[in-house]
Design an enzyme around this catalytic site. Structure first.
Site, PDB file in Angstrom:
ATOM      1  CG  ASN A  41       1.626  -6.658  -4.776  1.00 29.96           C
ATOM      2  OD1 ASN A  41       0.452  -6.582  -5.096  1.00 29.96           O
ATOM      3  ND2 ASN A  41       2.035  -7.433  -3.807  1.00 29.96           N
ATOM      4  CD  GLU A  43       4.739 -11.067  -4.019  1.00 29.23           C
ATOM      5  OE1 GLU A  43       4.682 -12.316  -3.993  1.00 29.23           O
ATOM      6  OE2 GLU A  43       4.463 -10.340  -3.034  1.00 29.23           O
ATOM      7  CB  CYS A  52       6.013  -1.700  -4.565  1.00 31.49           C
ATOM      8  SG  CYS A  52       7.105  -2.369  -3.322  1.00 31.49           S
ATOM      9  CD  GLU A  54       3.564   1.549  -2.997  1.00 32.50           C
ATOM     10  OE1 GLU A  54       3.574   0.421  -3.540  1.00 32.50           O
ATOM     11  OE2 GLU A  54       3.652   1.705  -1.769  1.00 32.50           O
ATOM     12  CB  CYS A  85       9.032  -0.197   0.540  1.00 30.68           C
ATOM     13  SG  CYS A  85       9.532  -0.066  -1.199  1.00 30.68           S
ATOM     14  CB  CYS A  88       7.715   2.934  -3.246  1.00 31.61           C
ATOM     15  SG  CYS A  88       7.544   1.355  -4.101  1.00 31.61           S
TER      16      CYS A  88
HETATM   17  N1  THU Z   1       4.182  -3.972  -1.423  1.00 31.20           N
HETATM   18  C1  THU Z   1       3.639  -3.027  -2.241  1.00 31.20           C
HETATM   19  O1  THU Z   1       3.309  -3.306  -3.405  1.00 31.20           O
HETATM   20  N2  THU Z   1       3.462  -1.780  -1.744  1.00 31.20           N
HETATM   21  C2  THU Z   1       3.639  -1.438  -0.437  1.00 31.20           C
HETATM   22  O2  THU Z   1       3.371  -0.299  -0.080  1.00 31.20           O
HETATM   23  C3  THU Z   1       4.169  -2.415   0.503  1.00 31.20           C
HETATM   24  C4  THU Z   1       4.644  -3.686  -0.084  1.00 31.20           C
HETATM   25  C5  THU Z   1       4.282  -5.363  -1.927  1.00 31.20           C
HETATM   26  C6  THU Z   1       5.648  -5.870  -2.273  1.00 31.20           C
HETATM   27  C7  THU Z   1       5.452  -7.371  -2.110  1.00 31.20           C
HETATM   28  O3  THU Z   1       4.894  -7.893  -3.306  1.00 31.20           O
HETATM   29  C8  THU Z   1       4.405  -7.495  -1.028  1.00 31.20           C
HETATM   30  O4  THU Z   1       3.766  -6.239  -0.943  1.00 31.20           O
HETATM   31  C9  THU Z   1       4.960  -7.887   0.335  1.00 31.20           C
HETATM   32  O5  THU Z   1       6.007  -7.066   0.690  1.00 31.20           O
END
Ligand code: THU
Length: 126
Positions: A41, A43, A52, A54, A85, A88
């Site tokens: 991920n 941010e 994310c 994915e 999410c 994704c």
């Molecule tokens: N996140 C992902 O990268 N994949 C997931 O399956 C769930 C959420 C990340 C997004 C954000 O950076 C952090 O997790 C919290 O939501």
């Protein structure tokens, strides 16, 4: 699931850029070709711009010419299972169905098909 693939997901999870949530996710996307593509991920201070793990792995695979996937393996640094999410789910469903395996920091595992997470996915006719 090959334990080496899970170890790969744990390694890439350590590269997560997550100064806001402090929740790290590592992903390995396994293509039908057998090749594996990773993502973590990423941010952003404008929270909604966050990518994310994915979608990072998917962009990586697509840009290498892959179009079909067998499985996506996700690991997280927290107790919440990294179940994809909504955005994704939609992005992945563009490329057909695949198995989803999510593992948390306690080693709990949950597996299902993407089509179970997103029944009636939106698709344009092609
Ligand atoms: N996140 C992902 O990268 N994949 C997931 O399956 C769930 C959420 C990340 C997004 C954000 O950076 C952090 O997790 C919290 O939501």
């Amino acid at each position: 699931m090959n334990e080496k693939t899970i170890e790969k997901a744990i390694r890439v999870m350590k590269n997560a850029y997550n100064p806001y949530s402090h929740y790290a996710v590592g992903c390995v996307l396994i293509a039908d070709s057998g090749k594996e593509y990773v993502g973590c991920n990423v941010e952003n201070a404008s929270y909604g711009a966050t990518l994310c793990a994915e979608r990072v792995a998917l962009g990586n695979a697509i840009s290498q010419g892959e179009r079909k996937f067998e499985e996506i393996v996700l690991v997280s640094s927290g107790e919440s299972l990294p179940i994809p999410c909504g955005i994704c789910r939609q992005m992945l469903s563009e490329f057909g169905d695949m198995r989803v395996l999510a593992i948390n920091n306690l080693g709990d595992r949950q597996s299902c098909m993407l089509s179970e997470l997103l029944p009636m996915a939106f698709k344009l006719e092609k």
